[in-house]
Write a protein that holds these residues in place. Sequence first.
Motif, PDB file in Angstrom:
ATOM      1  N   UNK A  48       0.790  -1.231   0.000  1.00 52.06           N
ATOM      2  CA  UNK A  48       0.000   0.000   0.000  1.00 52.06           C
ATOM      3  C   UNK A  48       0.821   1.280   0.000  1.00 52.06           C
ATOM      4  N   UNK A  49       2.145   1.149  -0.193  1.00 56.69           N
ATOM      5  CA  UNK A  49       2.994   2.348  -0.077  1.00 56.69           C
ATOM      6  C   UNK A  49       3.300   3.025  -1.410  1.00 56.69           C
ATOM      7  N   UNK A  50       2.579   2.657  -2.447  1.00 52.66           N
ATOM      8  CA  UNK A  50       2.863   3.290  -3.728  1.00 52.66           C
ATOM      9  C   UNK A  50       2.205   2.550  -4.871  1.00 52.66           C
ATOM     10  N   UNK A  51       2.739   2.799  -6.077  1.00 50.92           N
ATOM     11  CA  UNK A  51       2.105   2.249  -7.279  1.00 50.92           C
ATOM     12  C   UNK A  51       2.947   1.157  -7.931  1.00 50.92           C
ATOM     13  N   UNK A  52       2.260   0.308  -8.654  1.00 51.86           N
ATOM     14  CA  UNK A  52       2.948  -0.616  -9.548  1.00 51.86           C
ATOM     15  C   UNK A  52       2.418  -0.314 -10.950  1.00 51.86           C
ATOM     16  N   UNK A  53       3.329   0.044 -11.843  1.00 51.99           N
ATOM     17  CA  UNK A  53       2.919   0.369 -13.212  1.00 51.99           C
ATOM     18  C   UNK A  53       3.495  -0.714 -14.128  1.00 51.99           C
ATOM     19  N   UNK A  54       2.611  -1.395 -14.825  1.00 51.14           N
ATOM     20  CA  UNK A  54       3.072  -2.454 -15.735  1.00 51.14           C
ATOM     21  C   UNK A  54       2.734  -2.059 -17.174  1.00 51.14           C
ATOM     22  N   UNK A  55       3.786  -2.030 -17.982  1.00 53.93           N
ATOM     23  CA  UNK A  55       3.577  -1.645 -19.383  1.00 53.93           C
ATOM     24  C   UNK A  55       3.821  -2.878 -20.253  1.00 53.93           C
ATOM     25  N   UNK A  65       1.364   9.388 -16.807  1.00 56.21           N
ATOM     26  CA  UNK A  65       1.595  10.556 -15.950  1.00 56.21           C
ATOM     27  C   UNK A  65       1.323  10.177 -14.505  1.00 56.21           C
ATOM     28  N   UNK A  66       2.274  10.454 -13.615  1.00 59.34           N
ATOM     29  CA  UNK A  66       2.019  10.172 -12.192  1.00 59.34           C
ATOM     30  C   UNK A  66       2.477  11.344 -11.309  1.00 59.34           C
ATOM     31  N   UNK A  67       1.882  12.514 -11.498  1.00 55.98           N
ATOM     32  CA  UNK A  67       2.302  13.673 -10.712  1.00 55.98           C
ATOM     33  C   UNK A  67       1.841  13.615  -9.256  1.00 55.98           C
ATOM     34  N   UNK A  68       2.589  14.323  -8.426  1.00 50.82           N
ATOM     35  CA  UNK A  68       2.289  14.376  -6.991  1.00 50.82           C
ATOM     36  C   UNK A  68       2.171  15.840  -6.566  1.00 50.82           C
ATOM     37  N   UNK A  69       1.123  16.139  -5.815  1.00 47.62           N
ATOM     38  CA  UNK A  69       0.942  17.502  -5.314  1.00 47.62           C
ATOM     39  C   UNK A  69       0.793  17.448  -3.790  1.00 47.62           C
ATOM     40  N   UNK A  77       5.748  12.320   3.490  1.00 49.40           N
ATOM     41  CA  UNK A  77       5.408  11.001   2.953  1.00 49.40           C
ATOM     42  C   UNK A  77       6.589  10.366   2.234  1.00 49.40           C
ATOM     43  N   UNK A  78       6.564   9.027   2.244  1.00 49.13           N
ATOM     44  CA  UNK A  78       7.543   8.260   1.487  1.00 49.13           C
ATOM     45  C   UNK A  78       6.742   7.358   0.552  1.00 49.13           C
ATOM     46  N   UNK A  79       7.009   7.460  -0.741  1.00 46.77           N
ATOM     47  CA  UNK A  79       6.213   6.719  -1.718  1.00 46.77           C
ATOM     48  C   UNK A  79       7.138   5.843  -2.567  1.00 46.77           C
ATOM     49  N   UNK A  80       6.727   4.593  -2.755  1.00 42.44           N
ATOM     50  CA  UNK A  80       7.516   3.667  -3.577  1.00 42.44           C
ATOM     51  C   UNK A  80       6.722   3.357  -4.845  1.00 42.44           C
ATOM     52  N   UNK A  81       7.270   3.713  -5.980  1.00 38.82           N
ATOM     53  CA  UNK A  81       6.590   3.386  -7.233  1.00 38.82           C
ATOM     54  C   UNK A  81       7.482   2.473  -8.078  1.00 38.82           C
ATOM     55  N   UNK A  82       6.886   1.382  -8.568  1.00 40.63           N
ATOM     56  CA  UNK A  82       7.669   0.443  -9.381  1.00 40.63           C
ATOM     57  C   UNK A  82       7.137   0.425 -10.815  1.00 40.63           C
ATOM     58  N   UNK A  83       8.044   0.483 -11.758  1.00 39.09           N
ATOM     59  CA  UNK A  83       7.656   0.493 -13.177  1.00 39.09           C
ATOM     60  C   UNK A  83       8.243  -0.730 -13.866  1.00 39.09           C
ATOM     61  N   UNK A  84       7.386  -1.525 -14.438  1.00 39.89           N
ATOM     62  CA  UNK A  84       7.853  -2.673 -15.216  1.00 39.89           C
ATOM     63  C   UNK A  84       7.569  -2.377 -16.685  1.00 39.89           C
ATOM     64  N   UNK A 109       8.363  15.186   0.506  1.00 38.65           N
ATOM     65  CA  UNK A 109       7.984  14.043  -0.326  1.00 38.65           C
ATOM     66  C   UNK A 109       9.252  13.297  -0.724  1.00 38.65           C
ATOM     67  N   UNK A 110       9.326  12.040  -0.334  1.00 36.19           N
ATOM     68  CA  UNK A 110      10.436  11.197  -0.763  1.00 36.19           C
ATOM     69  C   UNK A 110       9.861  10.163  -1.724  1.00 36.19           C
ATOM     70  N   UNK A 111      10.206  10.266  -2.968  1.00 43.37           N
ATOM     71  CA  UNK A 111       9.680   9.327  -3.972  1.00 43.37           C
ATOM     72  C   UNK A 111      10.776   8.367  -4.397  1.00 43.37           C
ATOM     73  N   UNK A 112      10.525   7.088  -4.190  1.00 43.66           N
ATOM     74  CA  UNK A 112      11.520   6.087  -4.589  1.00 43.66           C
ATOM     75  C   UNK A 112      10.975   5.345  -5.804  1.00 43.66           C
ATOM     76  N   UNK A 113      11.582   5.572  -6.937  1.00 43.31           N
ATOM     77  CA  UNK A 113      11.093   4.997  -8.186  1.00 43.31           C
ATOM     78  C   UNK A 113      12.042   3.912  -8.685  1.00 43.31           C
ATOM     79  N   UNK A 114      11.490   2.733  -8.916  1.00 49.31           N
ATOM     80  CA  UNK A 114      12.310   1.640  -9.453  1.00 49.31           C
ATOM     81  C   UNK A 114      11.830   1.309 -10.864  1.00 49.31           C
ATOM     82  N   UNK A 115      12.776   1.238 -11.770  1.00 49.46           N
ATOM     83  CA  UNK A 115      12.442   0.926 -13.167  1.00 49.46           C
ATOM     84  C   UNK A 115      13.071  -0.407 -13.552  1.00 49.46           C
ATOM     85  N   UNK A 116      12.258  -1.272 -14.137  1.00 51.41           N
ATOM     86  CA  UNK A 116      12.776  -2.525 -14.670  1.00 51.41           C
ATOM     87  C   UNK A 116      12.484  -2.484 -16.169  1.00 51.41           C
TER      88      UNK A 116
END
Lengths: 305, 241
Positions: A48-55, A65-69, A77-84, A109-116
């Motif tokens: 529940x700490x962020x998004x999973x984006x699968x392409x 688009x995944x903007x944060x305001x 907040x600390x947000x983890x977003x993963x992109x596959x 805002x601490x955004x941790x983005x992981x790209x695979x």
Amino acid sequence: MNEITQRILEEVAELHGIPEGAYNIRENGQSIGRSSTEEIEIGTRKDGKGLVVRIRPGTKKKSVHIPVVISQSGLTEVVYNDFYVGDDCDVTIVAGCGIHNAGNDASKHDGIHSFFIGKNAKVKYVEKHYGSGDGSGERIMNPETIVEMDADSYMEMDTVQIKGVDSTVRKTTARLKEGAKLVVMERLMTHGKQQAESYFDVYLDGEGSGANIISRSVAKEESYQKFCSRLIGNAVCSGHTECDAIIMDSAKISAVPELAANHPDAALIHEAAIGKIAGEQIIKLMTLGLSEQEAEEKIVEGFLR
Amino acid sequence: MLELVNVSFGVSQDSQQKDILKNISLKLEDNKFTVITGPNGGGKSTLAKVIAGIEKPCEGKILFNGEDITELSVTERARLGISYAFQQPVRFKGITVFDLIQLASGEKMSVEEACRYLSEVGLCARDYVRREVNASLSGGELKRIEIATVMARRTKLTVFDEPEAGIDLWSFQKLISVFEKLHRENHGSILIISHQERILNIADEIMMIADGQLTACGSREELLPQILGKTVNRGCKAMEG
């Protein structure tokens, strides 16, 4: 969506209203709009700490688009977003965060983005940071980007932080397999008492991999910047890192290069230059009728373009 | 009309005063094409900078169309209608050729209009207009862009400091026709610092500066034979540098 949110979305994601295609808009810690498409699925992480984006593999010419305001003073907040990103994709991912802080507590805002990134895929990643509001509370952003690049993939990362962010520590780590290419363009301007640090660790693990990390920055008034880039060549590879900075007023800038070649055919280059705006540049623009201040602004604007 | 009245300029070097311009008085009439020539180190480039406001004279007055501009800044002089083309053009990271030409013209312009100025100086406009004015351009290319930039200003007075320096032979021929055209169409005064006989050949007026002093001044017909004569006598020294 209120006026502040709309304005920030324009600043960080150049959005005028709801974007086309897949998106998630996060406002003050909550998703206020989300849409998936047939090819791009946006879900919530299990924790529940962020998004999973699968392409889906083979997706071409699509954007996410995944903007944060953050407009609530004191929100942290600390947000983890993963992109596959599937094999053979060609997509644009627009992130970005804007903090409007009109209060006296720090917003962060601490955004941790992981790209695979899959084989032969092409990704353009755009990330813009912006701060506004006249409260005394600080606007803090600490983005972290972790990139795993499969064979022959390509990633272009375009990061911009021009205004209003009081403190930032940016960390980027990338691992590249054979034939993968990473291009980073970082643009940064600090003023007042702002602090910005940027760290890059790029591992060129695969044969024929390559990286080009370029930072252009301007430090004004009493601000402080630090740019550290490490290129680690573990194979036949090529790497180039460049830090080019304009220093003004009583600002301070450090550029710390590190090149590590663990293979005899790793070709690595570092360039760094820090200096004031050249007097002759100002004079040239003055001979065209600009005032000294206008000339300075023009030079900075061009430099950060 | 530009008028210099008893202008002197000096610098202190190793705690000694060095006079670079000594009591220079001259007049540049409207719509005239004037070339200032003379040996290297004679003070020609300094004189051009003093006119543009980059250097301030320690004594004397500069009048532009009757107005005393001695104390005016570079910007103020530029706005009054003085243009100055650098001997060594300045490079900028991120600023494009188009940006520079547009800034020079002082108004919004289309890419086509900017391209016209580039074509006039012999550059293939489409290849250059979006390029940054940075180290990727050669000295000759920068020089032509510099000339295109001042042309876009269309001012009452344009000063060129050694426009031929760094330009190849083919471009040089083109350069001559650029100046002729500028003179024909601009209805302003042109002042060129040059050593080149072919530029002297198209001048209305010639002035000679040596050792910080104006040593000769007159029409081309009057002065050119003298200068060329001296060149022969002095083994080309007068024209060299």
